[in-house]
Design a protein around this motif. Structure first.
Motif, PDB file in Angstrom:
ATOM      1  N   ALA A  22       7.145   9.802   0.479  1.00 21.85           N
ATOM      2  CA  ALA A  22       8.219   9.912  -0.885  1.00 21.85           C
ATOM      3  C   ALA A  22       7.541  10.181  -2.090  1.00 21.85           C
ATOM      4  CB  ALA A  22       8.622   8.449  -0.792  1.00 21.85           C
ATOM      5  N   GLU A  23       8.250  11.265  -3.035  1.00 23.71           N
ATOM      6  CA  GLU A  23       7.539  11.571  -4.065  1.00 23.71           C
ATOM      7  C   GLU A  23       8.620  11.506  -5.426  1.00 23.71           C
ATOM      8  OE1 GLU A  23       5.551  15.280  -4.047  1.00 23.71           O
ATOM      9  OE2 GLU A  23       4.837  14.939  -2.114  1.00 23.71           O
ATOM     10  N   ASP A  24       9.722  10.781  -5.052  1.00 21.96           N
ATOM     11  CA  ASP A  24      10.704  10.364  -6.209  1.00 21.96           C
ATOM     12  C   ASP A  24      10.522   8.661  -6.269  1.00 21.96           C
ATOM     13  OD1 ASP A  24      13.050   9.462  -4.828  1.00 21.96           O
ATOM     14  OD2 ASP A  24      12.607  11.416  -3.881  1.00 21.96           O
ATOM     15  N   LEU A  25      11.173   8.073  -7.334  1.00 25.97           N
ATOM     16  CA  LEU A  25      11.018   6.914  -7.439  1.00 25.97           C
ATOM     17  C   LEU A  25      12.054   6.213  -6.569  1.00 25.97           C
ATOM     18  CD1 LEU A  25      10.081   4.525  -9.098  1.00 25.97           C
ATOM     19  CD2 LEU A  25      11.900   4.707 -10.729  1.00 25.97           C
ATOM     20  N   ASP A  26      13.312   6.659  -6.423  1.00 23.09           N
ATOM     21  CA  ASP A  26      14.088   5.902  -5.400  1.00 23.09           C
ATOM     22  C   ASP A  26      13.583   5.904  -3.884  1.00 23.09           C
ATOM     23  OD1 ASP A  26      16.058   5.392  -7.072  1.00 23.09           O
ATOM     24  OD2 ASP A  26      17.116   7.221  -6.838  1.00 23.09           O
ATOM     25  N   GLY A  27      12.824   6.872  -3.534  1.00 23.84           N
ATOM     26  CA  GLY A  27      11.972   7.112  -2.381  1.00 23.84           C
ATOM     27  C   GLY A  27      11.084   6.342  -2.012  1.00 23.84           C
ATOM     28  N   ILE A  28      10.252   6.094  -3.263  1.00 21.31           N
ATOM     29  CA  ILE A  28       9.124   5.101  -3.440  1.00 21.31           C
ATOM     30  C   ILE A  28       9.585   3.714  -3.135  1.00 21.31           C
ATOM     31  CG2 ILE A  28       7.154   3.924  -4.902  1.00 21.31           C
ATOM     32  CD1 ILE A  28       6.888   7.026  -5.862  1.00 21.31           C
ATOM     33  N   ILE A  29      10.733   3.192  -3.685  1.00 16.06           N
ATOM     34  CA  ILE A  29      11.228   1.845  -3.631  1.00 16.06           C
ATOM     35  C   ILE A  29      11.570   1.640  -2.001  1.00 16.06           C
ATOM     36  CG2 ILE A  29      13.288   0.578  -4.268  1.00 16.06           C
ATOM     37  CD1 ILE A  29      12.560   2.017  -7.210  1.00 16.06           C
ATOM     38  N   ASP A  30      12.395   2.830  -1.528  1.00 19.85           N
ATOM     39  CA  ASP A  30      12.706   2.626   0.022  1.00 19.85           C
ATOM     40  C   ASP A  30      11.584   2.525   0.712  1.00 19.85           C
ATOM     41  OD1 ASP A  30      15.258   2.872  -0.660  1.00 19.85           O
ATOM     42  OD2 ASP A  30      15.300   5.128  -0.126  1.00 19.85           O
ATOM     43  N   GLN A  31      10.535   3.101   0.472  1.00 19.73           N
ATOM     44  CA  GLN A  31       9.350   2.806   1.468  1.00 19.73           C
ATOM     45  C   GLN A  31       8.700   1.649   1.142  1.00 19.73           C
ATOM     46  OE1 GLN A  31       6.728   6.041   0.069  1.00 19.73           O
ATOM     47  NE2 GLN A  31       5.196   4.779  -1.066  1.00 19.73           N
ATOM     48  N   LEU A  32       8.720   0.851   0.261  1.00 21.86           N
ATOM     49  CA  LEU A  32       8.301  -0.564  -0.057  1.00 21.86           C
ATOM     50  C   LEU A  32       9.011  -1.328   0.935  1.00 21.86           C
ATOM     51  CD1 LEU A  32       8.597  -1.064  -4.006  1.00 21.86           C
ATOM     52  CD2 LEU A  32       6.477  -0.248  -2.434  1.00 21.86           C
ATOM     53  N   ASP A  33      10.550  -1.175   1.156  1.00 22.09           N
ATOM     54  CA  ASP A  33      11.158  -1.985   2.216  1.00 22.09           C
ATOM     55  C   ASP A  33      11.055  -1.308   3.632  1.00 22.09           C
ATOM     56  OD1 ASP A  33      12.461  -3.703   0.451  1.00 22.09           O
ATOM     57  OD2 ASP A  33      14.080  -1.891  -0.058  1.00 22.09           O
ATOM     58  N   ALA A  34      10.797  -0.304   3.838  1.00 23.39           N
ATOM     59  CA  ALA A  34      10.478   0.178   5.136  1.00 23.39           C
ATOM     60  C   ALA A  34       8.946  -0.222   5.827  1.00 23.39           C
ATOM     61  CB  ALA A  34      10.451   1.934   5.079  1.00 23.39           C
ATOM     62  N   TYR A  35       8.125  -0.313   4.848  1.00 24.32           N
ATOM     63  CA  TYR A  35       6.684  -0.548   5.188  1.00 24.32           C
ATOM     64  C   TYR A  35       6.116  -1.696   4.529  1.00 24.32           C
ATOM     65  CZ  TYR A  35       7.499   4.261   6.655  1.00 24.32           C
ATOM     66  OH  TYR A  35       7.723   5.430   7.252  1.00 24.32           O
ATOM     67  N   ALA A  36       5.843  -1.885   3.378  1.00 26.62           N
ATOM     68  CA  ALA A  36       5.044  -2.810   2.547  1.00 26.62           C
ATOM     69  C   ALA A  36       5.781  -4.185   2.801  1.00 26.62           C
ATOM     70  CB  ALA A  36       4.994  -2.681   1.038  1.00 26.62           C
ATOM     71  N   VAL A  37       6.781  -4.472   2.895  1.00 27.48           N
ATOM     72  CA  VAL A  37       7.364  -5.833   3.073  1.00 27.48           C
ATOM     73  C   VAL A  37       7.307  -6.194   4.750  1.00 27.48           C
ATOM     74  CG1 VAL A  37       9.564  -7.023   3.378  1.00 27.48           C
ATOM     75  CG2 VAL A  37       9.305  -5.616   1.388  1.00 27.48           C
ATOM     76  N   PRO A  38       7.551  -5.274   5.558  1.00 24.21           N
ATOM     77  CA  PRO A  38       7.195  -5.624   7.001  1.00 24.21           C
ATOM     78  C   PRO A  38       5.632  -6.125   7.086  1.00 24.21           C
ATOM     79  CG  PRO A  38       8.622  -3.937   7.126  1.00 24.21           C
ATOM     80  CD  PRO A  38       8.284  -4.050   5.404  1.00 24.21           C
ATOM     81  N   ILE A  39       4.795  -5.245   6.642  1.00 28.32           N
ATOM     82  CA  ILE A  39       3.285  -5.374   6.405  1.00 28.32           C
ATOM     83  C   ILE A  39       2.979  -6.658   5.769  1.00 28.32           C
ATOM     84  CG2 ILE A  39       1.027  -4.821   5.499  1.00 28.32           C
ATOM     85  CD1 ILE A  39       2.259  -1.551   5.700  1.00 28.32           C
ATOM     86  N   ARG A  40       3.361  -7.233   4.803  1.00 25.32           N
ATOM     87  CA  ARG A  40       3.253  -8.389   4.094  1.00 25.32           C
ATOM     88  C   ARG A  40       3.551  -9.550   5.066  1.00 25.32           C
ATOM     89  NH1 ARG A  40       5.681 -12.047   1.124  1.00 25.32           N
ATOM     90  NH2 ARG A  40       7.696 -11.136   0.843  1.00 25.32           N
TER      91      ARG A  40
END
Length: 375
Positions: A22-40
């Motif tokens: 992801a290289e735009d803000l909306d895409g970055i926020i989407d990747q938080l939900d797809a990856y970072a939240v499950p990792i946490r």
């Protein structure tokens, strides 16, 4: 993740998001939900650290708009995520089908590199948790080694003077200390510890230092204890540590499945033999054993005769956190090659990638726990 050194210093453990495209803000926020939240969730931690990668266009947009920075911080906080370090090495397009030498452009002879890095510093100052002592930004080791001459070295030195002044201005405006670490890497103007000392010693030691990538250190066949002592004698601060492992094999043919078209995989042997990519090493019949700049998941043990340089990482961590005070407080797991691993190791879904990154972070946390660091 928040950890604590036996001496009481807080340590930050994160994973680098340059593995995501992801290289735009909306895409970055989407990747938080797809990856970072499950990792946490998998790690069972209240707060997960991210070594956030922001491509140059989104960094510029965030730097220009305080409301956008406030939005990103809210989105992070709402998900139990925090950022104390940014990866400012790739400028953009890091997960394109072919990256290779493009990752080193623009370099530190250019205005674009300076502007991008100061944009990141301003963004990070607003993302830092209130209780974080400082923030860090990692960047490339000046440039790829060719072309490089006295004129280009002088131009880069002037850019670094402006970088130091710009970081001081960020601190004056925000009250937050942001440091930039230059990341020695095979094939670059700064590849080894000795080159780091030669090129970087004497810079603003309060704000500029080294980002120590442990796979790169291993590929240079350097001893971690000796390298850290040399940096210390030169007054070069370790601003950030990238927890990474390279591939190693006494039988070079076993490495053929790892030759791939996206990233550059510099190859070195202990006698000083060098190739800029795996294909070149095969063509030149470089004598083994080889260490290859190919970041492999920390927790994965490949089948013999392949190995990884995790023992080098382990020795480096013992030096970094084994004393009465840590030599660094920012530790970022940086395995960006998940998408180009051989098919048997490559995750096929976001859930599988999140599980793999969580396993790496759990491995890194356990290594630090073994050294007396607590959660």
């Amino acid at each position: 993740m928040r950890l604590r050194h036996p001496g009481g210093t807080p340590l930050h453990l994160s994973y680098c998001t340059n593995v995501h495209a992801a290289e735009d803000l909306d895409g970055i926020i989407d990747q938080l939900d797809a990856y970072a939240v499950p990792i946490r969730a998998r790690l069972g931690t209240d707060v997960l650290g991210l070594g956030l990668w922001l491509a140059a266009p989104v960094a510029a947009a965030l730097a220009a708009d305080p409301a956008l920075r406030a939005r990103l911080r809210r989105e992070l906080t709402a998900r139990g995520l925090e950022v104390v370090t940014l990866n400012g090495f790739p400028y953009r397009s890091f997960q394109d089908p072919v990256v290779k030498h493009a990752v080193y452009r623009p370099d530190w002879t250019t205005r674009e590199r300076l502007t991008y890095t100061l944009d990141l510093a301003l963004v990070l100052a607003d993302l830092l948790p209130d209780d974080a002592a400082c923030g860090s930004v990692s960047t490339l080791p000046l440039a790829w080694r060719e072309p490089w001459d006295a004129a280009r070295a002088d131009l880069a030195a002037r850019r670094l003077d402006r970088l130091s002044a710009g970081l001081a201005a960020v601190e004056s405006a925000t009250g937050r200390v942001i440091r930039v670490g230059f990341e020695p890497e095979p094939g670059c103007v700064v590849e080894t510890t000795a080159q780091a000392v030669a090129r970087l010693a004497g810079l603003d030691g309060d704000r500029l230092g080294v980002c120590l990538d442990l796979a790169h250190l291993a590929c240079a066949w350097e001893d971690p204890a000796a390298a850290l002592k040399e940096l210390g004698r030169a007054g070069l601060r370790v601003v950030k540590v990238q927890l990474s492992a390279a591939l190693e094999s006494a039988d070079p043919d076993a490495l053929r499945p790892y030759a791939e078209p996206r990233f550059l995989h510099q190859t070195r042997n202990p006698e000083g033999g060098a190739a800029d990519d795996l294909d070149e090493a095969f063509d030149r019949r470089l004598p083994g054993p080889w260490r290859v700049h190919y970041h492999v998941p920390l927790h994965v043990t490949p089948p013999a005769p392949l190995a990884t340089t995790v023992p080098v990482m382990r020795a480096a961590l013992a030096e970094l956190v084994g004393g009465p005070r840590p030599l660094c407080d920012h530790f970022d797991v940086e395995t960006y090659t998940w998408g180009v691993l051989p098919p048997a190791l490559r995750p096929e879904t976001p859930a599988q990638l999140a599980a793999g990154i969580a396993a790496e972070l759990d491995f890194a946390r356990a290594e630090l726990h073994d050294l007396g660091v607590t959660s």
